[in-house]
Design an enzyme around this catalytic site. Structure first.
Site, PDB file in Angstrom:
ATOM      1  N   SER A 103      43.740 -46.365  79.351  1.00 27.29           N
ATOM      2  CA  SER A 103      43.990 -46.917  78.017  1.00 27.29           C
ATOM      3  C   SER A 103      43.391 -46.110  76.880  1.00 27.29           C
ATOM      4  CB  SER A 103      43.491 -48.360  77.945  1.00 27.29           C
ATOM      5  OG  SER A 103      44.330 -49.209  78.701  1.00 27.29           O
ATOM      6  N   LYS A 135      45.863 -44.836  74.224  1.00 28.20           N
ATOM      7  CA  LYS A 135      46.404 -45.576  73.076  1.00 28.20           C
ATOM      8  C   LYS A 135      46.091 -44.914  71.743  1.00 28.20           C
ATOM      9  CE  LYS A 135      46.595 -50.084  75.398  1.00 28.20           C
ATOM     10  NZ  LYS A 135      46.484 -49.620  76.782  1.00 28.20           N
ATOM     11  N   TYR A 164      45.174 -58.262  73.390  1.00 29.61           N
ATOM     12  CA  TYR A 164      45.315 -56.935  73.985  1.00 29.61           C
ATOM     13  C   TYR A 164      46.605 -56.897  74.807  1.00 29.61           C
ATOM     14  CZ  TYR A 164      43.864 -52.521  76.044  1.00 29.61           C
ATOM     15  OH  TYR A 164      43.787 -51.195  76.412  1.00 29.61           O
ATOM     16  N   ASN A 186      49.425 -54.227  76.505  1.00 26.03           N
ATOM     17  CA  ASN A 186      49.720 -52.841  76.850  1.00 26.03           C
ATOM     18  C   ASN A 186      51.095 -52.384  76.372  1.00 26.03           C
ATOM     19  OD1 ASN A 186      47.397 -51.782  78.594  1.00 26.03           O
ATOM     20  ND2 ASN A 186      47.754 -53.809  79.450  1.00 26.03           N
ATOM     21  N   HIS A 216      37.023 -46.533  73.082  1.00 29.01           N
ATOM     22  CA  HIS A 216      37.951 -47.259  73.944  1.00 29.01           C
ATOM     23  C   HIS A 216      37.598 -46.962  75.395  1.00 29.01           C
ATOM     24  CE1 HIS A 216      41.613 -49.411  74.953  1.00 29.01           C
ATOM     25  NE2 HIS A 216      41.891 -49.537  73.670  1.00 29.01           N
ATOM     26  N   ASP A 229      48.088 -54.104  87.026  1.00 25.51           N
ATOM     27  CA  ASP A 229      47.088 -53.327  86.312  1.00 25.51           C
ATOM     28  C   ASP A 229      45.712 -53.583  86.918  1.00 25.51           C
ATOM     29  OD1 ASP A 229      45.875 -51.756  84.392  1.00 25.51           O
ATOM     30  OD2 ASP A 229      45.881 -53.303  82.848  1.00 25.51           O
TER      31      ASP A 229
END
Length: 519
Positions: A59, A62, A149, A151, A284, A480
């Site tokens: 992630s 992002k 949150y 994805n 992150h 995930d």
């Protein structure tokens, strides 16, 4: 900064965060002041983990997706492309910047995939992604009003960038970012089944042993970045080089973000915002089954930290420990207090249909809140409540109040009566929103449930009772790394106490109604 303390902290990582291998680097004042790699990128082939080892940054991708988005000035055309991916949405669609700030109101597609019956380790690529996303009929909050949150926000951004530019996302990353900032081996590692240099992610622990992690997800703008430690060091050096330029890419990405009502938001442009040791921080984390990573940046200190583990240790904690060593900050011990035990129990957030459970933490000295996933450990209870900058619990005349400033929400929690539900909830339930089925079998003493839909038959799990007409169905392993955790099943009855359906939700995908099918 005492280099010896940083050297010691780096050398301690393999024992403090045990696993097959890893790498970390610390950048201060535009220089690499510490770099360390250890163990094996692939334990079976005895391939060493080095600063050149290719790694799934997950992630952390992002912010790179948003760095590309930042180059496109005409956002209205991108908004129209996003709307085209949601043909069945019955309300105004989110704008592309709502997606970049995780304020879209969309339900996370990997969580929703479990409601469609996706097996845990099934293949999930662009075809499955668009099937799930295009079926969206409603949002779980109005865009711009709250945070969740999600994805596929960033998957959709990368899809829109491809459609608008006529170039692949991989090419955009390479030409607009990697070649510009010296990330010489970085690439789009979309297929999670294998890395080109053989690097392997691992599940397990020292106690249970390690095993190769199995993944079959296809990632793009949400989590597809493949990069070495050296590549990430180049990214951090580029950030520092532009520190005094207001139009520098990272200064634009880390600029303040708000919700529609003007309230400051703690997430924006693919970056979390917060504080560390009293300093403003952006950064992150990234995770997939077998992979953990974290990067953080303290702009005023000109300090960056990058940590990579090819196992499931807490990379964010490791990054914070390295930052403390780089800043010569000694660990601060705090008096622990188990808090006000009057708040222990199970509650319902009636707005979302989600349950919240407050229990003693594993150590018994703090409070644990299971609402989102994973459960949160709340800081010391004072006379006013528990928690600090993030989730906070407090007692009011109306009962227990849960404040979640990161989501722009304040929630009055309703205590769930500690009474057994009626033994009448077994049966079939159908969700018109998803065309998904919830099957419940057994009795209250041994009740099992599973979801099924266009992606398959989910496995049966034993339900856990919380109180009257509120149950949990566990989903601790999903597509995930970070699964839904627990789906709350809040059963609905009419004025005659006849069961009519159930509200199903988790923090990633809230408030879906399943109507009871006729027997």
């Amino acid at each position: 900064m005492t280099l010896s303390s940083l050297d010691h902290a780096l050398a301690a990582l393999p024992s403090a965060y045990p696993g097959p291998g890893g790498a970390a680097a610390v950048i201060k004042n535009g220089e690499v002041v510490g770099r360390h790699s250890w163990g094996f990128a692939n334990a079976e082939t005895r391939q060493p983990f080095t600063p050149q080892t290719l790694f799934r940054m997950c992630s952390i991708t992002k912010q790179f997706t948003c760095a590309l988005l930042d180059e496109f000035s005409d956002k209205a055309k991108l908004d129209a492309i996003i709307a085209s991916y949601l043909p069945n949405l019955r309300e105004p669609p989110p704008e592309i910047m709502d997606l970049a700030h995780n304020q879209s109101g969309l339900r996370d597609y990997w969580a929703v995939a479990m409601l469609h019956g996706a097996p845990t380790e099934s293949a999930f690529g662009p075809i499955e992604a668009h099937r799930v996303i295009s079926g969206t009929r409603s949002l779980h909050f109005r865009p711009g009003t709250a945070y969740s949150y999600v994805n596929q926000n960033f998957f959709l951004i990368s899809e829109a960038l491809e459609a608008f530019s006529g170039r692949s996302f991989a090419e955009l990353l390479r030409t607009q970012i990697f070649e510009h900032y010296g990330m010489n081996t970085a690439f789009l590692a979309a297929d999670t089944r294998a890395m080109p240099d053989g690097t392997q992610g691992y599940e397990g622990s020292e106690a249970t042993g390690y095993r190769a992690a199995v993944n079959h997800i296809f990632w793009t703008g949400d989590a597809g970045l493949g990069a070495s430690l050296d590549d990430m060091v180049a990214w951090e050096l580029a950030i520092d080089a532009q520190r005094d330029n207001p139009q520098g890419f990272y200064n634009r990405l880390s600029a303040p973000v708000t919700f529609r009502d003007g309230t400051p938001a703690r997430y924006g442009h693919g970056l979390q915002r917060g504080t560390l040791f009293g300093r403003a921080m952006t950064g992150h984390g990234g995770a997939l089954r077998g992979w953990r990573s974290h990067r953080l940046h303290l702009a005023e200190e000109r300090l960056s930290v990058v940590v990579m583990f090819n196992h499931m240790s807490e990379a964010h904690s490791a990054a914070a420990h390295l930052a403390a060593a780089a800043l010569d900050i000694a660990p601060v011990s705090q008096e622990e207090n188990p808090g006000n035990r009057a708040v222990l129990g199970h509650y319902l957030d009636k707005e979302t249909g989600l349950s919240a459970s407050v229990t003693p933490s594993a150590s018994g000295t703090k409070l644990s809140l299971r609402y989102a996933y994973p459960p949160e450990t709340l800081d010391l209870w004072t006379q006013n409540g528990a928690g600090r900058e993030a989730t906070r619990l407090s007692l009011s005349d109306e009962g227990l109040l849960m404040e979640r400033p990161q989501e722009n929400r304040s929630v009055a929690l309703t205590c769930i009566p500690d009474r057994p539900g009626q033994d009448d909830i077994a049966g079939q339930y159908h969700c018109a929103e998803l065309d998904s089925v919830l099957s419940l079998e057994g009795t209250n003493n041994a009740l099992y449930g599973a979801f099924s839909g266009m992606l398959g038959l989910g496995r049966m799990e034993r339900l856990q009772p919380l109180g009257e007409d509120v149950w949990l169905i566990p989903c601790l392993r999903a597509l995930d790394h970070s699964p839904p955790g627990y789906w709350t099943l809040a059963f609905v009855r009419n004025e005659h106490r006849k069961l009519t359906g159930v509200r199903v939700g988790c923090w990633l995908a809230r408030d879906l109604f399943y109507r009871r099918s006729p027997e």
